[in-house]
Motif scaffolding. Sequence first.
Motif, PDB file in Angstrom:
ATOM      1  N   THR A   1       0.827  -1.213   0.000  1.00  0.00           N
ATOM      2  CA  THR A   1       0.000   0.000   0.000  1.00  0.00           C
ATOM      3  C   THR A   1       0.860   1.262   0.000  1.00  0.00           C
ATOM      4  N   THR A   2       1.951   1.243   0.748  1.00  0.00           N
ATOM      5  CA  THR A   2       2.876   2.376   0.774  1.00  0.00           C
ATOM      6  C   THR A   2       3.526   2.547  -0.590  1.00  0.00           C
ATOM      7  N   ALA A   3       3.951   1.449  -1.178  1.00  0.00           N
ATOM      8  CA  ALA A   3       4.581   1.506  -2.497  1.00  0.00           C
ATOM      9  C   ALA A   3       3.614   2.061  -3.543  1.00  0.00           C
ATOM     10  N   LEU A   4       2.361   1.650  -3.489  1.00  0.00           N
ATOM     11  CA  LEU A   4       1.371   2.149  -4.453  1.00  0.00           C
ATOM     12  C   LEU A   4       1.140   3.649  -4.282  1.00  0.00           C
ATOM     13  N   ARG A   5       1.157   4.125  -3.043  1.00  0.00           N
ATOM     14  CA  ARG A   5       1.030   5.574  -2.820  1.00  0.00           C
ATOM     15  C   ARG A   5       2.207   6.311  -3.441  1.00  0.00           C
ATOM     16  N   TRP A   6       3.417   5.748  -3.279  1.00  0.00           N
ATOM     17  CA  TRP A   6       4.596   6.389  -3.856  1.00  0.00           C
ATOM     18  C   TRP A   6       4.557   6.344  -5.381  1.00  0.00           C
ATOM     19  N   LEU A   7       4.012   5.278  -5.941  1.00  0.00           N
ATOM     20  CA  LEU A   7       3.845   5.228  -7.397  1.00  0.00           C
ATOM     21  C   LEU A   7       2.953   6.378  -7.863  1.00  0.00           C
ATOM     22  N   SER A   8       1.897   6.658  -7.133  1.00  0.00           N
ATOM     23  CA  SER A   8       1.008   7.766  -7.486  1.00  0.00           C
ATOM     24  C   SER A   8       1.734   9.101  -7.403  1.00  0.00           C
ATOM     25  N   VAL A   9       2.556   9.269  -6.384  1.00  0.00           N
ATOM     26  CA  VAL A   9       3.323  10.512  -6.245  1.00  0.00           C
ATOM     27  C   VAL A   9       4.271  10.679  -7.438  1.00  0.00           C
ATOM     28  N   LEU A  10       4.986   9.607  -7.782  1.00  0.00           N
ATOM     29  CA  LEU A  10       5.921   9.673  -8.910  1.00  0.00           C
ATOM     30  C   LEU A  10       5.193   9.954 -10.221  1.00  0.00           C
ATOM     31  N   ALA A  11       4.014   9.376 -10.381  1.00  0.00           N
ATOM     32  CA  ALA A  11       3.221   9.623 -11.595  1.00  0.00           C
ATOM     33  C   ALA A  11       2.729  11.067 -11.624  1.00  0.00           C
ATOM     34  N   ASP A  12       2.272  11.574 -10.491  1.00  0.00           N
ATOM     35  CA  ASP A  12       1.809  12.967 -10.415  1.00  0.00           C
ATOM     36  C   ASP A  12       2.919  13.948 -10.757  1.00  0.00           C
ATOM     37  N   LYS A  13       4.147  13.596 -10.402  1.00  0.00           N
ATOM     38  CA  LYS A  13       5.300  14.464 -10.684  1.00  0.00           C
ATOM     39  C   LYS A  13       5.880  14.211 -12.073  1.00  0.00           C
ATOM     40  N   LYS A  14       5.195  13.366 -12.851  1.00  0.00           N
ATOM     41  CA  LYS A  14       5.582  13.061 -14.239  1.00  0.00           C
ATOM     42  C   LYS A  14       6.969  12.421 -14.331  1.00  0.00           C
ATOM     43  N   LEU A  15       7.308  11.609 -13.315  1.00  0.00           N
ATOM     44  CA  LEU A  15       8.579  10.888 -13.326  1.00  0.00           C
ATOM     45  C   LEU A  15       8.416   9.481 -13.889  1.00  0.00           C
ATOM     46  N   ILE A  16       7.216   8.936 -13.772  1.00  0.00           N
ATOM     47  CA  ILE A  16       6.945   7.601 -14.301  1.00  0.00           C
ATOM     48  C   ILE A  16       5.663   7.641 -15.116  1.00  0.00           C
ATOM     49  N   GLU A  17       5.499   6.615 -15.944  1.00  0.00           N
ATOM     50  CA  GLU A  17       4.232   6.445 -16.645  1.00  0.00           C
ATOM     51  C   GLU A  17       3.887   4.972 -16.659  1.00  0.00           C
ATOM     52  N   ARG A  18       2.594   4.744 -16.577  1.00  0.00           N
ATOM     53  CA  ARG A  18       2.085   3.376 -16.590  1.00  0.00           C
ATOM     54  C   ARG A  18       1.732   3.015 -18.025  1.00  0.00           C
ATOM     55  N   LYS A  19       2.040   1.769 -18.406  1.00  0.00           N
ATOM     56  CA  LYS A  19       1.718   1.285 -19.747  1.00  0.00           C
ATOM     57  C   LYS A  19       1.112  -0.097 -19.634  1.00  0.00           C
ATOM     58  N   GLU A  20      -0.053  -0.270 -20.238  1.00  0.00           N
ATOM     59  CA  GLU A  20      -0.708  -1.573 -20.193  1.00  0.00           C
ATOM     60  C   GLU A  20       0.071  -2.584 -21.015  1.00  0.00           C
ATOM     61  N   ASP A  21       0.078  -3.815 -20.542  1.00  0.00           N
ATOM     62  CA  ASP A  21       0.706  -4.914 -21.265  1.00  0.00           C
ATOM     63  C   ASP A  21      -0.240  -5.318 -22.396  1.00  0.00           C
ATOM     64  N   PRO A  22       0.184  -5.154 -23.655  1.00  0.00           N
ATOM     65  CA  PRO A  22      -0.707  -5.501 -24.762  1.00  0.00           C
ATOM     66  C   PRO A  22      -1.025  -6.996 -24.814  1.00  0.00           C
ATOM     67  N   ALA A  23      -0.152  -7.824 -24.268  1.00  0.00           N
ATOM     68  CA  ALA A  23      -0.358  -9.270 -24.290  1.00  0.00           C
ATOM     69  C   ALA A  23      -1.248  -9.749 -23.143  1.00  0.00           C
ATOM     70  N   ASP A  24      -1.318  -8.971 -22.058  1.00  0.00           N
ATOM     71  CA  ASP A  24      -2.095  -9.374 -20.890  1.00  0.00           C
ATOM     72  C   ASP A  24      -2.712  -8.130 -20.265  1.00  0.00           C
ATOM     73  N   GLY A  25      -3.986  -7.909 -20.510  1.00  0.00           N
ATOM     74  CA  GLY A  25      -4.674  -6.715 -20.050  1.00  0.00           C
ATOM     75  C   GLY A  25      -4.710  -6.562 -18.542  1.00  0.00           C
ATOM     76  N   ARG A  26      -4.404  -7.609 -17.800  1.00  0.00           N
ATOM     77  CA  ARG A  26      -4.418  -7.533 -16.336  1.00  0.00           C
ATOM     78  C   ARG A  26      -3.143  -6.920 -15.787  1.00  0.00           C
ATOM     79  N   ARG A  27      -2.093  -6.906 -16.586  1.00  0.00           N
ATOM     80  CA  ARG A  27      -0.799  -6.443 -16.090  1.00  0.00           C
ATOM     81  C   ARG A  27      -0.501  -5.043 -16.616  1.00  0.00           C
ATOM     82  N   VAL A  28       0.132  -4.250 -15.764  1.00  0.00           N
ATOM     83  CA  VAL A  28       0.530  -2.896 -16.129  1.00  0.00           C
ATOM     84  C   VAL A  28       2.018  -2.755 -15.862  1.00  0.00           C
ATOM     85  N   PHE A  29       2.734  -2.209 -16.832  1.00  0.00           N
ATOM     86  CA  PHE A  29       4.155  -1.947 -16.669  1.00  0.00           C
ATOM     87  C   PHE A  29       4.345  -0.491 -16.255  1.00  0.00           C
TER      88      PHE A  29
END
Length: 181
Positions: A127-155
């Motif tokens: 849960t802490t890691a997911l919050r930090w992922l949101s912070v990094l995304a909000d600061k435009k340091l990371i981006e999430r990309k869906e796995d085209p081969a498996d819709g359940r997974r996000v890179f």
Amino acid sequence: MAFETTLPTEDPLLSLSREMIYLRRDFSRQSQQIEQLATLLRKFVTGDVAPVQAVPRLPQPFIGRQQIDPAMVRRVIRRRQDRHKHFPANLFADPAWDMLLDLAAAKAERKRVSITSLCLASGVPMTTALRWLSVLADKKLIERKEDPADGRRVFVELTDDAFAAMARYFKSLDGDDAPSE
């Protein structure tokens, strides 16, 4: 009378737990790679994928003239993880930096990192890691990309600006004004 400082001793179970987290992260990454290879092999054997497409490649991680040596990043990660051998494990926690390091190494190695793997690499609860992922995304340091081969997974990957900043940071480690890890 000599002045002595002593660090609080770490609970052996906590130390063992920390070590298991690190081993689990490595095992998780290797399991994902084996799973990806098995999927590609299955597709190749059944004829779903042509042999040339069997090994997808990510774009070369050069942003302008910026480049990162993944071996150097992995050494920094190992050194950060080794701190718990000398100090109490709960003394250090910097999940955002651990995530940025892991993503920089992965991008330099042209590998993809799943959200689950990145959360494990952070060394903090999910849960802490997911919050930090949101912070990094909000600061435009990371981006999430869906796995085209498996819709359940996000890179997750570093943005070009974040990768360039990490490259500048690692380049500065070679200079006299090297920042601390």
